[in-house]
Design a protein around this motif. Structure first.
Motif, PDB file in Angstrom:
ATOM      1  N   PHE A 195       2.397  61.720  42.739  1.00 19.05           N
ATOM      2  CA  PHE A 195       1.099  62.091  42.174  1.00 19.05           C
ATOM      3  C   PHE A 195       1.296  62.962  40.941  1.00 19.05           C
ATOM      4  O   PHE A 195       2.139  63.858  40.939  1.00 19.05           O
TER       5      PHE A 195
ATOM      6  N   PHE B 208      -6.175  65.556  40.792  1.00 19.51           N
ATOM      7  CA  PHE B 208      -5.065  64.659  41.062  1.00 19.51           C
ATOM      8  C   PHE B 208      -5.321  63.237  40.577  1.00 19.51           C
ATOM      9  O   PHE B 208      -6.464  62.759  40.535  1.00 19.51           O
ATOM     10  N   GLY B 209      -4.244  62.574  40.236  1.00 19.91           N
ATOM     11  CA  GLY B 209      -4.282  61.157  39.942  1.00 19.91           C
ATOM     12  C   GLY B 209      -4.334  60.336  41.219  1.00 19.91           C
ATOM     13  O   GLY B 209      -4.306  60.865  42.330  1.00 19.91           O
ATOM     14  N   THR B 210      -4.406  59.048  41.022  1.00 23.56           N
ATOM     15  CA  THR B 210      -4.585  58.122  42.135  1.00 23.56           C
ATOM     16  C   THR B 210      -3.326  57.933  42.967  1.00 23.56           C
ATOM     17  O   THR B 210      -3.386  57.471  44.094  1.00 23.56           O
TER      18      THR B 210
ATOM     19  N   TYR C 144      -5.685  81.757  43.427  1.00 22.41           N
ATOM     20  CA  TYR C 144      -6.382  80.482  43.568  1.00 22.41           C
ATOM     21  C   TYR C 144      -6.085  79.854  44.918  1.00 22.41           C
ATOM     22  O   TYR C 144      -4.944  79.848  45.386  1.00 22.41           O
TER      23      TYR C 144
ATOM     24  N   TYR D  47      -7.394  76.156  47.188  1.00 24.23           N
ATOM     25  CA  TYR D  47      -8.082  74.868  47.048  1.00 24.23           C
ATOM     26  C   TYR D  47      -8.153  74.172  48.408  1.00 24.23           C
ATOM     27  O   TYR D  47      -7.280  74.353  49.251  1.00 24.23           O
TER      28      TYR D  47
ATOM     29  N   TYR E 258      -8.495  70.090  49.560  1.00 22.99           N
ATOM     30  CA  TYR E 258      -8.528  68.695  49.170  1.00 22.99           C
ATOM     31  C   TYR E 258      -8.666  67.837  50.426  1.00 22.99           C
ATOM     32  O   TYR E 258      -8.251  68.235  51.499  1.00 22.99           O
TER      33      TYR E 258
ATOM     34  N   GLN F 212      -7.682  63.769  51.628  1.00 21.42           N
ATOM     35  CA  GLN F 212      -6.937  62.577  51.267  1.00 21.42           C
ATOM     36  C   GLN F 212      -7.258  61.475  52.256  1.00 21.42           C
ATOM     37  O   GLN F 212      -6.866  61.546  53.420  1.00 21.42           O
TER      38      GLN F 212
ATOM     39  N   GLY G  78      -5.603  58.994  46.766  1.00 24.78           N
ATOM     40  CA  GLY G  78      -5.202  60.263  46.183  1.00 24.78           C
ATOM     41  C   GLY G  78      -5.964  61.427  46.787  1.00 24.78           C
ATOM     42  O   GLY G  78      -6.712  61.261  47.748  1.00 24.78           O
ATOM     43  N   LEU G  79      -5.774  62.594  46.229  1.00 17.55           N
ATOM     44  CA  LEU G  79      -6.428  63.795  46.731  1.00 17.55           C
ATOM     45  C   LEU G  79      -7.701  64.075  45.933  1.00 17.55           C
ATOM     46  O   LEU G  79      -7.689  63.996  44.704  1.00 17.55           O
TER      47      LEU G  79
ATOM     48  N   LEU H 137     -10.676  66.951  45.255  1.00 18.40           N
ATOM     49  CA  LEU H 137     -10.940  68.379  45.382  1.00 18.40           C
ATOM     50  C   LEU H 137     -12.306  68.602  46.010  1.00 18.40           C
ATOM     51  O   LEU H 137     -13.327  68.108  45.491  1.00 18.40           O
TER      52      LEU H 137
ATOM     53  N   TYR I 161     -12.885  75.066  45.627  1.00 20.48           N
ATOM     54  CA  TYR I 161     -11.785  75.918  45.242  1.00 20.48           C
ATOM     55  C   TYR I 161     -12.290  77.341  45.055  1.00 20.48           C
ATOM     56  O   TYR I 161     -13.503  77.585  45.004  1.00 20.48           O
TER      57      TYR I 161
ATOM     58  N   VAL J 118     -11.240  81.149  42.998  1.00 19.32           N
ATOM     59  CA  VAL J 118     -10.372  81.834  42.027  1.00 19.32           C
ATOM     60  C   VAL J 118     -10.045  83.260  42.470  1.00 19.32           C
ATOM     61  O   VAL J 118      -9.297  83.959  41.772  1.00 19.32           O
TER      62      VAL J 118
ATOM     63  N   LYS K 110     -17.617  74.507  43.592  1.00 15.71           N
ATOM     64  CA  LYS K 110     -17.528  73.133  44.064  1.00 15.71           C
ATOM     65  C   LYS K 110     -16.505  72.352  43.281  1.00 15.71           C
ATOM     66  O   LYS K 110     -16.302  72.564  42.084  1.00 15.71           O
ATOM     67  N   GLY K 111     -15.882  71.400  43.994  1.00 14.11           N
ATOM     68  CA  GLY K 111     -14.973  70.476  43.357  1.00 14.11           C
ATOM     69  C   GLY K 111     -15.624  69.122  43.150  1.00 14.11           C
ATOM     70  O   GLY K 111     -16.812  69.028  42.851  1.00 14.11           O
ATOM     71  N   GLU K 112     -14.850  68.062  43.355  1.00 20.19           N
ATOM     72  CA  GLU K 112     -15.337  66.694  43.107  1.00 20.19           C
ATOM     73  C   GLU K 112     -16.216  66.165  44.235  1.00 20.19           C
ATOM     74  O   GLU K 112     -17.141  65.377  44.006  1.00 20.19           O
TER      75      GLU K 112
ATOM     76  N   PHE L 200      -5.989  68.991  53.047  1.00 17.51           N
ATOM     77  CA  PHE L 200      -4.908  69.849  52.575  1.00 17.51           C
ATOM     78  C   PHE L 200      -5.486  71.095  51.916  1.00 17.51           C
ATOM     79  O   PHE L 200      -6.404  71.023  51.099  1.00 17.51           O
TER      80      PHE L 200
END
Lengths: 112, 115
Positions: A88, A102-104, B31, B33, B35, B37, B42-43, B45, B48, B50, B57-59, B90
């Motif tokens: 990754f 992160f990438g895929t 920091y 986070y 995640y 998966q 992929g991971l 987010l 998170y 600081v 908020k993340g994604e 994670f």
């Protein structure tokens, strides 16, 4: 919003061969990380690239960063079976604070 | 060195149940986070932080909540579990130097199944 794409997604290669994994990202960033993940395991840090033109090497792996092209590469030289894993890239998106996106992932399988 | 520690390692939840995934780090990192998966992916987010008292908020934050009352701990709360939350979670942490954060270190993950 930052997008991070890797290619290829899957890579099956013969031992002894060379290959490159590409990581493209959509917005400005000057920091990029490469991680390795073995099946069912956590992520292990491989490389930290902190500026344009940065190049790091460890064994058969070499990573580079071109911030102007928004591109990082992970080059594999003379692949061995032990390199089989998922790789990754992760981009540090600095917008007020730092987010790590992160990438895929690229799933690498090395066969004899 | 313990690094980043997550508990539990595995959990099965029924739809609608709640749980908290625990994460603690002993590296004095600013920091932290969370995640998720999904299989073969992929991971992404989720949230998170600081520093203590600050979260963002993340994604993919929907369906989750976090808090950061201390530097060491960053728990992730699922209020009403749904099958779409079946995933491996994670937790990670990184330090803050020179105005930027550094490489992240990851915990061993929590494998969650919602049935």
């Amino acid at each position: 919003e930052l997008k991070v794409e890797q290619n290829p997604l899957f890579l099956s290669m013969q031992e002894g061969k060379n290959y490159t994994i590409y990581c493209n990202y959509s917005t400005t960033s000057d920091r990029l990380y490469w991680y390795r993940q073995d099946p069912g395991k956590s992520l292990e840090s491989l490389f930290v690239l902190l500026s344009n033109g940065a190049v790091k090497q460890e064994g058969r792996l070499m990573a580079s960063l071109d911030t102007k092209a928004r591109l990082s590469t992970l080059h594999i030289t003379a692949a061995v079976h032990d390199l089989s894993a998922t790789y990754f890239c992760a981009v540090d998106w600095h917008y007020n604070t730092d987010k790590l996106i992160f990438g895929t992932g690229t799933r690498l399988q090395v066969f004899p | 060195n313990a690094g980043v520690t997550q508990t539990p390692k595995f959990r099965i939840l029924k739809i609608g149940q709640s749980m908290t995934l625990q994460c603690t780090q002993d590296m004095n990192h600013n920091y932290m986070y969370w995640y998720r998966q999904d299989p073969g992916m992929g991971l992404k987010l989720i949230y998170y932080s600081v520093g203590a008292g600050i979260t963002d908020k993340g994604e993919v934050p929907n369906g989750y909540n976090v808090s950061r009352s201390t530097t060491e701990d960053f728990p992730l709360r699922l209020e009403l579990a749904a099958p779409s939350q079946t995933s491996v979670y994670f937790c990670a942490s990184s330090s803050y130097r020179g105005g930027r954060n550094t490489e992240a270190f990851f915990g061993q993950g929590t494998r969650l199944t919602v049935v």
